[in-house]
Design a protein around this motif. Sequence first.
Motif, short mmCIF file in Angstrom:
data_model
loop_
_atom_site.label_atom_id
_atom_site.label_comp_id
_atom_site.label_asym_id
_atom_site.label_seq_id
_atom_site.Cartn_x
_atom_site.Cartn_y
_atom_site.Cartn_z
N GLN A 80 115.06 -17.92 -13.96
CA GLN A 80 115.85 -18.94 -14.64
C GLN A 80 116.99 -18.33 -15.45
OE1 GLN A 80 115.78 -22.30 -14.40
NE2 GLN A 80 114.32 -21.95 -12.77
N LEU A 81 116.71 -17.22 -16.13
CA LEU A 81 117.74 -16.58 -16.95
C LEU A 81 118.87 -15.99 -16.12
CD1 LEU A 81 115.64 -14.85 -19.75
CD2 LEU A 81 117.18 -16.80 -19.97
N GLN A 82 118.62 -15.74 -14.84
CA GLN A 82 119.67 -15.21 -13.97
C GLN A 82 120.53 -16.31 -13.36
OE1 GLN A 82 120.45 -12.00 -13.97
NE2 GLN A 82 118.79 -11.90 -15.45
N SER A 83 120.12 -17.55 -13.52
CA SER A 83 120.91 -18.65 -12.95
C SER A 83 122.24 -18.76 -13.70
CB SER A 83 120.15 -19.98 -13.04
OG SER A 83 120.12 -20.46 -14.37
N GLU A 84 123.26 -19.17 -13.00
CA GLU A 84 124.59 -19.32 -13.61
C GLU A 84 124.56 -20.30 -14.78
OE1 GLU A 84 127.44 -17.61 -13.16
OE2 GLU A 84 126.15 -16.36 -11.91
N GLU A 85 123.78 -21.37 -14.62
CA GLU A 85 123.69 -22.38 -15.67
C GLU A 85 123.13 -21.78 -16.97
OE1 GLU A 85 121.61 -26.72 -16.53
OE2 GLU A 85 121.24 -25.71 -14.63
N MET A 86 122.01 -21.05 -16.86
CA MET A 86 121.40 -20.48 -18.05
C MET A 86 122.24 -19.34 -18.62
SD MET A 86 118.84 -22.21 -18.96
CE MET A 86 118.06 -21.15 -20.14
N ARG A 87 122.79 -18.48 -17.76
CA ARG A 87 123.64 -17.39 -18.26
C ARG A 87 124.83 -17.98 -19.00
NH1 ARG A 87 122.81 -12.48 -17.38
NH2 ARG A 87 124.96 -11.82 -17.61
N PHE A 130 125.04 -20.91 -20.47
CA PHE A 130 124.57 -21.51 -21.72
C PHE A 130 124.43 -20.44 -22.80
CE2 PHE A 130 120.97 -22.27 -24.55
CZ PHE A 130 121.41 -23.40 -25.20
N PHE A 131 123.71 -19.36 -22.48
CA PHE A 131 123.51 -18.30 -23.47
C PHE A 131 124.83 -17.68 -23.91
CE2 PHE A 131 119.06 -18.50 -22.24
CZ PHE A 131 118.42 -18.24 -23.44
N LEU A 132 125.69 -17.38 -22.96
CA LEU A 132 126.97 -16.75 -23.31
C LEU A 132 127.83 -17.67 -24.17
CD1 LEU A 132 127.75 -14.95 -19.94
CD2 LEU A 132 127.15 -13.87 -22.12
N ARG A 133 127.84 -18.96 -23.88
CA ARG A 133 128.60 -19.90 -24.71
C ARG A 133 128.06 -19.94 -26.13
NH1 ARG A 133 128.28 -22.77 -20.08
NH2 ARG A 133 126.57 -24.07 -20.82
N GLU A 134 126.77 -19.73 -26.28
CA GLU A 134 126.13 -19.75 -27.59
C GLU A 134 126.22 -18.40 -28.30
OE1 GLU A 134 124.91 -22.44 -29.21
OE2 GLU A 134 125.80 -23.53 -27.54
N GLY A 135 126.75 -17.40 -27.62
CA GLY A 135 126.92 -16.10 -28.24
C GLY A 135 125.78 -15.13 -27.99
N ALA A 136 124.97 -15.40 -26.99
CA ALA A 136 123.85 -14.51 -26.68
C ALA A 136 123.98 -14.02 -25.24
CB ALA A 136 122.53 -15.25 -26.86
N GLU A 137 123.48 -12.83 -25.01
CA GLU A 137 123.52 -12.25 -23.67
C GLU A 137 122.10 -12.21 -23.12
OE1 GLU A 137 125.08 -8.19 -21.49
OE2 GLU A 137 125.26 -8.39 -23.65
N PRO A 138 121.80 -13.00 -22.08
CA PRO A 138 120.44 -13.03 -21.56
C PRO A 138 120.07 -11.72 -20.86
CG PRO A 138 121.87 -14.36 -20.19
CD PRO A 138 122.69 -13.91 -21.35
N ALA A 139 118.85 -11.28 -21.08
CA ALA A 139 118.32 -10.09 -20.43
C ALA A 139 116.81 -10.26 -20.32
CB ALA A 139 118.65 -8.84 -21.25
N THR A 140 116.22 -9.55 -19.39
CA THR A 140 114.77 -9.65 -19.22
C THR A 140 114.17 -8.25 -19.13
OG1 THR A 140 114.99 -9.78 -16.81
CG2 THR A 140 114.88 -11.87 -18.01
N LEU A 141 112.92 -8.17 -19.54
CA LEU A 141 112.12 -6.96 -19.40
C LEU A 141 110.81 -7.34 -18.74
CD1 LEU A 141 112.48 -5.42 -22.99
CD2 LEU A 141 113.66 -4.68 -20.92
N LYS A 142 110.21 -6.40 -18.06
CA LYS A 142 108.86 -6.60 -17.53
C LYS A 142 107.90 -6.63 -18.73
CE LYS A 142 109.85 -6.44 -13.14
NZ LYS A 142 109.78 -7.65 -12.36
#
Length: 137
Positions: free
Chosen positions: A89-96, A98-110
């Motif tokens: 979900q975090l890799q989807s264009e919509e979610m990325r 959203f986060f970038l517009r809000e000032g956050a950069e989405p990332a994931t870890l195992k």
Amino acid sequence: MGPATSDLLGGQIQVLVASAPSILSQVRAGRVHALAVTTGKRSPVAPDLPSLEESGYKGSAVDLWWGVLAPANTPQPVVDRLNAEIARQLQSEEMRGFFLREGAEPATLKPAEFSRYIADEIGRWKAVAKKSGIQPE
């Protein structure tokens, strides 16, 4: 962050360290001037701002992070499935977007990487508290 931002806007304080999501709208509106980002590298949210590291403050990188946690006894297949779905979900264009517009950069870890990251953060901030003489209350 609300009271601190009000104090900055009202001139009661001159400097504020704030998360991008909490202050970015004020920066974009021209009400406050951003000096740097605390991350280890420039942020895609504010690519014109240098990082503190880049500005000569070595070892100063501090990342704002959020995580999804589950009870300790959650079966590993469930943890792995949740991690995979959240990462997808975090890799989807919509979610990325959203986060970038809000000032956050989405990332994931195992899950194991995230557990190590949390342990490292606890150790880091314990050392800062000890060196500074900060006592828990």
